[in-house]
Structures are given as C-alpha cells and as structure tokens.
Motif scaffolding. Structure first.
Motif, PDB file in Angstrom:
ATOM      1  N   GLU A 176       1.378  -0.940  -0.172  1.00 32.64           N
ATOM      2  CA  GLU A 176       0.211  -0.227  -0.378  1.00 32.64           C
ATOM      3  C   GLU A 176       0.596   1.290   0.105  1.00 32.64           C
ATOM      4  OE1 GLU A 176      -0.279  -3.043   2.015  1.00 32.64           O
ATOM      5  OE2 GLU A 176      -0.488  -1.263   4.322  1.00 32.64           O
ATOM      6  N   ASP A 177       2.010   1.303  -0.002  1.00 37.81           N
ATOM      7  CA  ASP A 177       3.335   2.121   0.098  1.00 37.81           C
ATOM      8  C   ASP A 177       3.253   2.997  -1.957  1.00 37.81           C
ATOM      9  OD1 ASP A 177       4.659   1.227   2.860  1.00 37.81           O
ATOM     10  OD2 ASP A 177       3.289   2.593   2.607  1.00 37.81           O
ATOM     11  N   THR A 178       2.813   1.487  -2.121  1.00 35.19           N
ATOM     12  CA  THR A 178       3.080   1.594  -3.846  1.00 35.19           C
ATOM     13  C   THR A 178       2.575   3.100  -4.248  1.00 35.19           C
ATOM     14  OG1 THR A 178       3.245  -0.190  -4.332  1.00 35.19           O
ATOM     15  CG2 THR A 178       2.467   0.847  -6.734  1.00 35.19           C
ATOM     16  N   ALA A 179       3.237   3.763  -4.246  1.00 39.67           N
ATOM     17  CA  ALA A 179       2.495   5.654  -5.429  1.00 39.67           C
ATOM     18  C   ALA A 179       3.758   6.151  -5.806  1.00 39.67           C
ATOM     19  CB  ALA A 179       2.200   6.480  -4.380  1.00 39.67           C
ATOM     20  N   VAL A 180       3.264   7.573  -6.638  1.00 34.24           N
ATOM     21  CA  VAL A 180       4.456   7.872  -6.994  1.00 34.24           C
ATOM     22  C   VAL A 180       4.565   9.534  -6.173  1.00 34.24           C
ATOM     23  CG1 VAL A 180       5.226  10.717  -8.425  1.00 34.24           C
ATOM     24  CG2 VAL A 180       3.280   7.891  -9.478  1.00 34.24           C
ATOM     25  N   TYR A 181       6.050   9.453  -5.559  1.00 32.22           N
ATOM     26  CA  TYR A 181       6.618  10.541  -4.396  1.00 32.22           C
ATOM     27  C   TYR A 181       6.588  11.469  -4.762  1.00 32.22           C
ATOM     28  CZ  TYR A 181       5.517   6.388  -0.611  1.00 32.22           C
ATOM     29  OH  TYR A 181       4.517   5.832  -0.607  1.00 32.22           O
ATOM     30  N   TYR A 182       6.349  12.880  -4.275  1.00 37.21           N
ATOM     31  CA  TYR A 182       6.475  13.952  -4.541  1.00 37.21           C
ATOM     32  C   TYR A 182       7.468  15.030  -4.051  1.00 37.21           C
ATOM     33  CZ  TYR A 182       3.456  13.444  -8.183  1.00 37.21           C
ATOM     34  OH  TYR A 182       2.733  12.466  -9.770  1.00 37.21           O
ATOM     35  N   CYS A 183       8.060  15.972  -3.682  1.00 38.73           N
ATOM     36  CA  CYS A 183       8.689  16.394  -2.463  1.00 38.73           C
ATOM     37  C   CYS A 183       8.265  18.253  -3.154  1.00 38.73           C
ATOM     38  CB  CYS A 183      10.005  16.704  -2.570  1.00 38.73           C
ATOM     39  SG  CYS A 183      11.312  17.419  -2.463  1.00 38.73           S
ATOM     40  N   ALA A 184       8.204  18.629  -1.831  1.00 36.16           N
ATOM     41  CA  ALA A 184       7.411  19.188  -2.428  1.00 36.16           C
ATOM     42  C   ALA A 184       7.941  20.712  -1.224  1.00 36.16           C
ATOM     43  CB  ALA A 184       5.613  19.553  -2.456  1.00 36.16           C
ATOM     44  N   THR A 185       7.967  22.320  -1.320  1.00 34.18           N
ATOM     45  CA  THR A 185       9.012  23.109  -0.836  1.00 34.18           C
ATOM     46  C   THR A 185       7.537  24.736  -0.516  1.00 34.18           C
ATOM     47  OG1 THR A 185       9.834  24.064  -0.384  1.00 34.18           O
ATOM     48  CG2 THR A 185      10.495  24.658  -2.239  1.00 34.18           C
ATOM     49  N   GLY A 186       7.379  25.025   0.424  1.00 37.25           N
ATOM     50  CA  GLY A 186       6.869  26.439   0.703  1.00 37.25           C
ATOM     51  C   GLY A 186       6.436  26.862   2.052  1.00 37.25           C
ATOM     52  N   MET A 187       6.637  28.215   2.120  1.00 35.98           N
ATOM     53  CA  MET A 187       6.871  29.018   3.547  1.00 35.98           C
ATOM     54  C   MET A 187       5.964  28.235   4.592  1.00 35.98           C
ATOM     55  SD  MET A 187       7.902  31.422   4.677  1.00 35.98           S
ATOM     56  CE  MET A 187       9.281  32.287   3.125  1.00 35.98           C
ATOM     57  N   TRP A 188       4.593  27.781   4.045  1.00 38.73           N
ATOM     58  CA  TRP A 188       3.995  27.071   5.184  1.00 38.73           C
ATOM     59  C   TRP A 188       2.702  25.778   5.200  1.00 38.73           C
ATOM     60  CZ3 TRP A 188       3.883  31.325   8.093  1.00 38.73           C
ATOM     61  CH2 TRP A 188       3.996  32.470   8.033  1.00 38.73           C
ATOM     62  N   GLY A 189       4.778  24.988   4.133  1.00 37.87           N
ATOM     63  CA  GLY A 189       3.570  24.195   3.771  1.00 37.87           C
ATOM     64  C   GLY A 189       4.112  22.937   5.045  1.00 37.87           C
ATOM     65  N   CYS A 190       4.639  23.838   6.284  1.00 34.71           N
ATOM     66  CA  CYS A 190       4.624  22.337   6.892  1.00 34.71           C
ATOM     67  C   CYS A 190       4.503  23.197   8.111  1.00 34.71           C
ATOM     68  CB  CYS A 190       6.401  21.185   7.085  1.00 34.71           C
ATOM     69  SG  CYS A 190       6.348  20.897   8.172  1.00 34.71           S
ATOM     70  N   VAL A 191       3.750  23.506   9.126  1.00 27.31           N
ATOM     71  CA  VAL A 191       3.186  23.619   9.711  1.00 27.31           C
ATOM     72  C   VAL A 191       2.424  23.632  10.955  1.00 27.31           C
ATOM     73  CG1 VAL A 191       1.700  25.531  11.179  1.00 27.31           C
ATOM     74  CG2 VAL A 191       2.522  26.290   9.175  1.00 27.31           C
ATOM     75  N   ALA A 192       1.643  22.223  10.614  1.00 26.62           N
ATOM     76  CA  ALA A 192       1.795  21.455  11.748  1.00 26.62           C
ATOM     77  C   ALA A 192       1.365  19.942  10.482  1.00 26.62           C
ATOM     78  CB  ALA A 192      -0.071  21.400  12.394  1.00 26.62           C
ATOM     79  N   GLY A 193       2.212  20.120   9.863  1.00 26.87           N
ATOM     80  CA  GLY A 193       1.424  19.026   9.084  1.00 26.87           C
ATOM     81  C   GLY A 193       2.014  19.189   7.797  1.00 26.87           C
ATOM     82  N   PRO A 194       2.212  18.196   7.024  1.00 25.11           N
ATOM     83  CA  PRO A 194       2.419  18.559   5.295  1.00 25.11           C
ATOM     84  C   PRO A 194       1.414  18.928   4.619  1.00 25.11           C
ATOM     85  CG  PRO A 194       2.486  15.943   5.432  1.00 25.11           C
ATOM     86  CD  PRO A 194       2.073  16.275   7.327  1.00 25.11           C
ATOM     87  N   ASP A 195       0.891  20.153   4.518  1.00 24.91           N
ATOM     88  CA  ASP A 195       0.080  20.802   3.584  1.00 24.91           C
ATOM     89  C   ASP A 195       0.331  20.826   2.225  1.00 24.91           C
ATOM     90  OD1 ASP A 195      -1.757  24.121   4.771  1.00 24.91           O
ATOM     91  OD2 ASP A 195      -1.852  22.900   3.459  1.00 24.91           O
ATOM     92  N   TYR A 196      -0.692  20.799   1.447  1.00 21.81           N
ATOM     93  CA  TYR A 196      -0.910  20.449   0.342  1.00 21.81           C
ATOM     94  C   TYR A 196      -1.206  21.944  -0.278  1.00 21.81           C
ATOM     95  CZ  TYR A 196      -2.137  19.902  -4.648  1.00 21.81           C
ATOM     96  OH  TYR A 196      -2.833  20.241  -6.392  1.00 21.81           O
ATOM     97  N   TYR A 197      -2.250  22.544   0.798  1.00 15.92           N
ATOM     98  CA  TYR A 197      -2.216  24.269  -0.085  1.00 15.92           C
ATOM     99  C   TYR A 197      -0.929  25.267   0.660  1.00 15.92           C
ATOM    100  CZ  TYR A 197      -6.951  22.272  -1.275  1.00 15.92           C
ATOM    101  OH  TYR A 197      -7.811  21.502  -2.113  1.00 15.92           O
ATOM    102  N   GLY A 198      -0.123  24.468   1.509  1.00 15.04           N
ATOM    103  CA  GLY A 198       0.714  25.852   1.548  1.00 15.04           C
ATOM    104  C   GLY A 198       2.414  25.414   1.313  1.00 15.04           C
ATOM    105  N   MET A 199       2.499  24.513  -0.181  1.00 10.25           N
ATOM    106  CA  MET A 199       3.473  24.032  -1.096  1.00 10.25           C
ATOM    107  C   MET A 199       3.670  24.779  -2.373  1.00 10.25           C
ATOM    108  SD  MET A 199       4.778  21.911   0.924  1.00 10.25           S
ATOM    109  CE  MET A 199       4.844  20.434   1.499  1.00 10.25           C
ATOM    110  N   ASP A 200       4.445  25.639  -2.408  1.00 10.61           N
ATOM    111  CA  ASP A 200       5.142  26.302  -3.373  1.00 10.61           C
ATOM    112  C   ASP A 200       5.297  25.651  -4.764  1.00 10.61           C
ATOM    113  OD1 ASP A 200       5.506  29.115  -0.993  1.00 10.61           O
ATOM    114  OD2 ASP A 200       3.621  28.209  -2.275  1.00 10.61           O
ATOM    115  N   TYR A 201       6.339  24.868  -4.335  1.00  9.86           N
ATOM    116  CA  TYR A 201       7.493  24.311  -5.417  1.00  9.86           C
ATOM    117  C   TYR A 201       7.050  22.655  -5.441  1.00  9.86           C
ATOM    118  CZ  TYR A 201       8.646  29.079  -5.946  1.00  9.86           C
ATOM    119  OH  TYR A 201       8.717  30.450  -6.402  1.00  9.86           O
TER     120      TYR A 201
END
Length: 125
Positions: A89-114
């Motif tokens: 069940e770990d099978t997937a495409v894994y993406y790296c992402a970054t953003g100013m607000w991307g990790c405030v209380a967990g990985p936040d899709y809408y907080g990632m810019d790149y």
C-alpha cells in the motif's frame, strides 16, 4: 529558479527499504517547510511527512509512523525520506514539495509553492 528533483524510487519487496532524495536548488532548504507527498493510482495526493522551517519539527501521517524517517542535509540542500518495512500500500508516485507554509502542523498541500516531478515507488513481491 526554484527546482526540486527527486530520486531513489524503484521496486522493493514487502518488508524492504528505499531511500528517496530530493535535491533542491534556487533557494535555501532550511528557510522553508519541505515535505513528501504521494499519489497512488486512482487516489488523491496525500501528505506523507514534512520538516518545518521554524524549528525542524518533523511530522508523519499515521500510516507511515515508525517506518519512514524524514531528514534534511542543509550542506547538500537535500531532503531524504528513508522508507523501511515497506508495504504494497506504499506503492505510489512520491513528490517532494516546499513552501513557506507547507509544514506548520503537518504536510499541507495548499501551503506548498513548488513541486518536484515525482519518483515512482513500487512495493511488490
């Protein structure tokens, strides 16, 4: 120009390990939240793990806690995801992402810019 390049994906057997890398350029990795997301076929993209920029706190989604470890090498401007005890069940495409607000209380899709283009992880016997 901000760029994120993932590597390290591939085929692993159940119970095996892989280490993903995300090399960043065009910005200082430790200035922003950075994380890993994954998307399995037919499913929505989900946050897996992230490191906050403020204090280096790490977060994990429940399904990978105790198995995955995120880390950051500031000198290499690279973030890693060590994946142990892999499951199908770990099978997937894994993406790296970054953003100013991307990790405030967990990985936040809408907080990632790149986003990187992703690397495929397949767990199968």
């Amino acid at each position: 120009q901000v760029q994120l390049v993932e590597s390290g994906g591939g085929l692993a057997q159940p119970g095996g390990s892989l280490r993903l890398s995300c090399a960043a350029s065009g910005f200082r990795l430790d200035y922003y939240g950075i994380g890993w997301f994954r998307q399995a076929p037919g499913k929505e993209r989900e946050g897996v793990s992230c490191i906050s920029s403020s204090d280096g706190s790490t977060y994990y989604t429940d399904s990978v806690k105790g198995r995955f470890t995120i880390s950051r090498d500031n000198a290499k401007n690279t973030v890693y995801l060590q994946m142990n005890s892999l499951k199908p069940e770990d099978t997937a495409v894994y993406y790296c992402a970054t953003g100013m607000w991307g990790c405030v209380a967990g990985p936040d899709y809408y907080g990632m810019d790149y986003w990187g283009k992703g690397t495929l992880v397949t767990v199968s016997s």
